[in-house]
Design an enzyme around this catalytic site. Structure first.
Site, PDB file in Angstrom:
ATOM      1  N   CYS A 119     -23.450  -1.483  35.282  1.00  0.00           N
ATOM      2  CA  CYS A 119     -23.964  -0.116  35.185  1.00  0.00           C
ATOM      3  C   CYS A 119     -24.679   0.432  36.243  1.00  0.00           C
ATOM      4  CB  CYS A 119     -24.878  -0.157  33.799  1.00  0.00           C
ATOM      5  SG  CYS A 119     -25.627   1.647  33.602  1.00  0.00           S
ATOM      6  N   CYS A 120     -25.597  -0.840  36.872  1.00  0.00           N
ATOM      7  CA  CYS A 120     -26.303  -0.632  38.134  1.00  0.00           C
ATOM      8  C   CYS A 120     -25.709  -0.290  39.086  1.00  0.00           C
ATOM      9  CB  CYS A 120     -27.217  -1.748  38.391  1.00  0.00           C
ATOM     10  SG  CYS A 120     -28.862  -2.080  37.265  1.00  0.00           S
ATOM     11  N   CYS A 202     -34.637   3.618  35.364  1.00  0.00           N
ATOM     12  CA  CYS A 202     -33.891   4.455  34.503  1.00  0.00           C
ATOM     13  C   CYS A 202     -34.606   4.292  33.213  1.00  0.00           C
ATOM     14  CB  CYS A 202     -32.451   3.947  34.275  1.00  0.00           C
ATOM     15  SG  CYS A 202     -31.360   4.273  35.454  1.00  0.00           S
ATOM     16  N   CYS A 205     -34.021   1.518  30.463  1.00  0.00           N
ATOM     17  CA  CYS A 205     -34.282   0.190  31.115  1.00  0.00           C
ATOM     18  C   CYS A 205     -35.698  -0.128  31.575  1.00  0.00           C
ATOM     19  CB  CYS A 205     -33.259  -0.133  32.241  1.00  0.00           C
ATOM     20  SG  CYS A 205     -31.468   0.083  31.534  1.00  0.00           S
ATOM     21  N   CYS A 229     -31.583  -5.029  40.772  1.00  0.00           N
ATOM     22  CA  CYS A 229     -30.229  -4.236  40.278  1.00  0.00           C
ATOM     23  C   CYS A 229     -29.165  -4.336  41.266  1.00  0.00           C
ATOM     24  CB  CYS A 229     -30.563  -2.734  40.036  1.00  0.00           C
ATOM     25  SG  CYS A 229     -31.382  -1.969  41.694  1.00  0.00           S
TER      26      CYS A 229
END
Length: 234
Positions: A119-120, A202, A205, A229
């Protein structure tokens, strides 16, 4: 310019300069090839103020992952208004996000470190690479005391992952020094900082930290892993 000798030469040229003066110098040495990445954190807000006040010649960009706090986006608008500048905003590629969500779900990053790093990569690392393409110097708001990984960095270093010179003007600043600068110069900052959020990324997170916790403890708090990340991989 990325040999050890060239990096050493740049390190010597900025040694003893204030962060603002060093920003001006690099902007002059690499005209049109210096860019600053801001996540709208307190460190980055300090650097944005320095760039605006000194008129250092460099572009400024930010990454909108699609999962940011509304307070962060509001701060982006307030910052542009206060300093009369435009911050370029980059977004993740739509097909990549759609494939990610199709494969792991909308919040699949909670399920494994692999999913979270994926995702990162989609939301942050790939857009960063686009932003840095064609640039020679990348300015960041990293501070050494933020994490063990960052403690080993240099103010000017070669970023192998992105093949670019990286300049960390606030690397040796303390948290208290940064806060004092923000207060003295009336720099706008994210109101979440006043609610215990130290490092803000985010929304899904990031959480506020507890008294005595490490500054990065609020990032990916469900993981027992290095709190990075991939943007600043060594």
């Amino acid at each position: 310019m990325h040999t050890q000798i060239d990096i050493h030469s740049l390190q010597e040229q900025v040694r003893g300069l204030s962060p603002a003066d060093a920003l001006v110098l690099l902007g002059d040495l690499f005209p049109g090839k210096v860019t600053f990445s801001t996540s709208l954190g307190q460190e980055d807000q300090v650097i944005t103020q320095m760039i605006a006040q000194s008129k250092a010649q460099m572009s400024i960009f930010s990454l909108d992952t699609g999962r940011l706090f509304s307070e962060t986006l509001d701060l982006l608008a307030r910052t542009e208004s206060k300093y009369k500048l435009r911050i370029k905003v980059l977004y993740p590629e739509r097909p990549s996000v759609e494939n990610l969500v199709a494969n792991v779900g909308i919040n699949g990053f909670y399920e494994s470190v692999e999913n979270r790093k994926m995702c990162c990569y989609v939301r942050k690392v790939e857009p960063l690479k686009r932003a840095l393409k064609g640039q020679q110097v990348w300015v960041t708001g990293l501070r050494a005391e933020q994490s063990a990984n960052r403690a080993g960095m240099e103010k000017i270093e070669w970023d192998e992952a992105n093949q670019i010179i990286k300049f960390n003007p606030l690397l040796d600043w303390s948290y208290d020094e940064m806060i004092a600068y923000i207060q003295n110069h009336q720099i706008p900052y994210n109101p979440l900082h006043d609610k215990g959020f130290v490092s803000i990324g985010c929304a899904p997170c990031t959480r506020a930290i507890l008294p005595g916790e490490d500054a990065r403890a609020g990032r990916w708090w469900w993981e027992d892993s290095k709190k990075e990340c991939g943007l600043h991989a060594k």
